[in-house]
Design an enzyme around this catalytic site. Structure first.
Site, PDB file in Angstrom:
ATOM      1  CD  GLU A 107     -29.546  17.050   0.345  1.00  0.00           C
ATOM      2  OE1 GLU A 107     -30.752  16.829   0.180  1.00  0.00           O
ATOM      3  OE2 GLU A 107     -29.021  18.134   0.089  1.00  0.00           O
ATOM      4  CB  CYS A 131     -22.265  32.329   1.774  1.00  0.00           C
ATOM      5  SG  CYS A 131     -20.562  31.892   2.126  1.00  0.00           S
ATOM      6  CB  CYS A 134     -24.956  29.304   0.532  1.00  0.00           C
ATOM      7  SG  CYS A 134     -24.686  27.523   0.717  1.00  0.00           S
ATOM      8  CD  GLU A 175     -14.755  26.387   4.113  1.00  0.00           C
ATOM      9  OE1 GLU A 175     -15.358  26.979   3.209  1.00  0.00           O
ATOM     10  OE2 GLU A 175     -13.633  25.873   3.952  1.00  0.00           O
ATOM     11  CB  SER A 229     -16.182  30.140  -2.997  1.00  0.00           C
ATOM     12  OG  SER A 229     -16.288  28.741  -3.125  1.00  0.00           O
ATOM     13  CG  LEU A 230     -12.895  35.947  -6.179  1.00  0.00           C
ATOM     14  CD1 LEU A 230     -12.126  36.387  -4.942  1.00  0.00           C
ATOM     15  CD2 LEU A 230     -12.002  36.064  -7.425  1.00  0.00           C
ATOM     16  CG  ASN A 231     -18.784  33.285  -4.920  1.00  0.00           C
ATOM     17  OD1 ASN A 231     -18.576  32.699  -5.972  1.00  0.00           O
ATOM     18  ND2 ASN A 231     -19.100  32.664  -3.819  1.00  0.00           N
ATOM     19  CG  ASN A 305     -27.486  26.377  -9.333  1.00  0.00           C
ATOM     20  OD1 ASN A 305     -27.724  26.366 -10.531  1.00  0.00           O
ATOM     21  ND2 ASN A 305     -26.356  25.911  -8.829  1.00  0.00           N
ATOM     22  CB  CYS A 349     -23.147  24.772  -6.721  1.00  0.00           C
ATOM     23  SG  CYS A 349     -21.919  23.905  -7.609  1.00  0.00           S
TER      24      CYS A 349
HETATM   25  N1  SAH Z   1     -18.057  25.745   1.620  1.00  0.00           N
HETATM   26  C1  SAH Z   1     -17.275  25.556   0.459  1.00  0.00           C
HETATM   27  C2  SAH Z   1     -17.699  24.368  -0.369  1.00  0.00           C
HETATM   28  C3  SAH Z   1     -19.167  24.129  -0.511  1.00  0.00           C
HETATM   29  S1  SAH Z   1     -20.044  25.329  -1.437  1.00  0.00           S
HETATM   30  C4  SAH Z   1     -17.245  26.826  -0.376  1.00  0.00           C
HETATM   31  O1  SAH Z   1     -18.014  27.734  -0.099  1.00  0.00           O
HETATM   32  O2  SAH Z   1     -16.401  26.899  -1.274  1.00  0.00           O
HETATM   33  C5  SAH Z   1     -19.549  24.933  -3.088  1.00  0.00           C
HETATM   34  C6  SAH Z   1     -19.714  26.055  -4.102  1.00  0.00           C
HETATM   35  O3  SAH Z   1     -21.097  26.340  -4.321  1.00  0.00           O
HETATM   36  C7  SAH Z   1     -19.080  27.380  -3.674  1.00  0.00           C
HETATM   37  O4  SAH Z   1     -18.273  27.872  -4.721  1.00  0.00           O
HETATM   38  C8  SAH Z   1     -20.271  28.292  -3.468  1.00  0.00           C
HETATM   39  O5  SAH Z   1     -19.917  29.633  -3.719  1.00  0.00           O
HETATM   40  C9  SAH Z   1     -21.245  27.738  -4.475  1.00  0.00           C
HETATM   41  N2  SAH Z   1     -22.651  28.074  -4.223  1.00  0.00           N
HETATM   42  C10 SAH Z   1     -23.273  28.244  -3.034  1.00  0.00           C
HETATM   43  N3  SAH Z   1     -24.582  28.531  -3.233  1.00  0.00           N
HETATM   44  C11 SAH Z   1     -24.790  28.532  -4.585  1.00  0.00           C
HETATM   45  C12 SAH Z   1     -25.927  28.716  -5.418  1.00  0.00           C
HETATM   46  N4  SAH Z   1     -27.120  28.913  -4.899  1.00  0.00           N
HETATM   47  N5  SAH Z   1     -25.756  28.657  -6.754  1.00  0.00           N
HETATM   48  C13 SAH Z   1     -24.551  28.379  -7.299  1.00  0.00           C
HETATM   49  N6  SAH Z   1     -23.450  28.154  -6.561  1.00  0.00           N
HETATM   50  C14 SAH Z   1     -23.554  28.232  -5.218  1.00  0.00           C
HETATM   51 FE1  SF4 Z   2     -20.731  29.565   2.233  1.00  0.00          FE
HETATM   52 FE2  SF4 Z   2     -19.840  27.217   1.257  1.00  0.00          FE
HETATM   53 FE3  SF4 Z   2     -20.900  27.363   3.741  1.00  0.00          FE
HETATM   54 FE4  SF4 Z   2     -22.495  27.653   1.622  1.00  0.00          FE
HETATM   55  S1  SF4 Z   2     -21.373  25.814   2.188  1.00  0.00           S
HETATM   56  S2  SF4 Z   2     -22.490  28.932   3.514  1.00  0.00           S
HETATM   57  S3  SF4 Z   2     -21.124  28.710   0.177  1.00  0.00           S
HETATM   58  S4  SF4 Z   2     -19.039  28.353   3.029  1.00  0.00           S
END
Ligand code: SAH
Ligand code: SF4
Length: 357
Positions: A107, A131, A134, A175, A229-231, A305, A349
């Protein structure tokens, strides 16, 4: 005019067609000279494919009919098919479901705002960083995308919207730093003056904290924007929601980021998803500011989300309180709150996940 009338080599022994989409300028020039063509023929192909986004050889009017026929029969100039489009936010957010030649799905998302058109691209099919919050992570990892497949996502968006793209973010499925070479090659083609001619600061690469990738990005002095992505504000919480933190901790990532030379155009961006009862307390907000305040950085707060219901978005008042603490202490940190687009079509996201197989 052709430089040589010598016979063009047929498709290779395995019967594989040559995938031209994704080749760099130098690769196309070399590929053309190997076939008795000029280097300039390679430049023309680069411009047709990327600057003009042409996939039909018939349109390549400055290339001889004989060579166009060879291209038509032996080469692949487009790698993805548009399968489905979902629209939301009064049509300003569109999610494109695309299919690869081997029948897999991925997508890309197009987001139109006043004078910006941001495209969110995928770098892999699925993701193995896993993660916990996600949706892409939960579908597992199928394979890396090729350079051509990364570029064809952007071309599919151009075709669909016919609106010039101003910004590209690698925040879709996957990633990017686990597919480093292909992602950076695609970014270079997006940036190339004879390619898509997008400014380097208009291309953002988001990583979950893959330390070898961050190191390489800094060592190579890449000029694209870096988002991390610190989180979470403690190692324990981050490890709980992002198991990759076991391998590369916040401490190690921050030590590396201190070597990054930011400037006003190119600040590090920290992304922080706000999740109910996980990382949304005023203490988290205080810790967050003190962790990043020495960086020349932007902070992107993303209210979570919801995907499969295991994690929730905090209540409105909790988000307000968290933001209030941040704003009061922010110093030079530029704070953006991303109320994600396209939630109703699961284009926001972390909501990108498609069935494959
Ligand atoms: N893998 C990379 C890029 C793709 S994810 C990364 O993790 O940075 C892009 C962003 O979406 C990241 O900052 C991730 O933390 C965030 N993300 C993942 N799941 C999410 C969700 N359900 N709601 C909001 N942001 C989310
Ligand atoms: Fe984590 Fe980014 Fe991969 Fe989702 S897409 S599992 S947030 S590294």
């Amino acid at each position: 005019m052709e430089t040589s009338q010598k016979k063009l080599p047929p498709i290779d022994a395995a019967g594989q067609k040559h995938v031209l989409k994704g080749m760099t300028l130098e690769e196309l020039q070399a590929w053309c000279t190997e076939r008795g063509q000029t280097r300039f023929r390679g430049t023309q192909l680069f411009e047709w494919m990327y600057r003009h986004q042409v996939t039909e050889t018939a349109a390549m009017t400055n290339i001889s009919e004989r060579f166009r026929e060879y291209l038509r029969e032996n080469c692949i100039l487009t790698t993805l098919k548009l399968q489905k489009v979902s629209r939301s936010d009064q049509g300003t957010t569109q999610k494109l479901l695309l299919t690869t030649d081997d029948g897999l799905h991925l997508e890309a998302v197009s987001m139109l705002e006043e004078n910006r058109h941001t495209v969110c691209l995928s770098s892999q099919i699925g993701c193995n960083v896993d993660c916990d919050f996600c949706a892409t992570g939960s579908m597992g990892f199928l394979r890396n995308l090729s350079v051509g497949e990364i570029i064809d996502q952007l071309i599919a968006v151009y075709r669909l919207t016919e609106v010039p793209v101003t910004n590209i973010v690698f925040m879709g499925m996957g990633e990017p730093f686990l597919n480093y070479d292909r992602v950076l090659t695609a970014a270079d083609i997006f940036h190339h003056r004879q390619g898509f001619d997008l400014g380097a600061t208009r291309i953002t690469i988001s990583t979950s904290g893959i330390l070898p990738g961050i190191k390489r990005f800094i060592r190579e002095k890449r000029r694209y924007k870096l988002a991390v992505s610190l989180n979470a504000t403690t190692e324990a919480i981050r490890t709980r929601i992002m198991p990759v933190n076991h391998t590369w901790s916040i401490d190690q990532i921050f030590a590396e980021l201190r070597l990054y030379k930011s400037d006003s155009q190119r600040k590090i961006m920290f992304e922080y998803i706000l999740m109910k009862d996980i990382n949304d307390s005023p203490e988290d907000a205080l810790r967050l500011v003190s962790m990043i305040k020495d960086f020349d950085c932007k902070l992107n707060i993303i209210p979570y989300n919801e995907t499969d219901g295991r994690y929730q978005r905090p209540d409105e008042e909790v988000i307000e309180k968290f933001l209030e603490v941040l704003y009061n202490r922010r110093g030079n940190i530029q704070i953006l709150v991303r109320w994600s687009k396209g939630q109703d079509i699961a284009a926001a996201c972390g909501q990108l996940a498609v069935l494959n197989g």
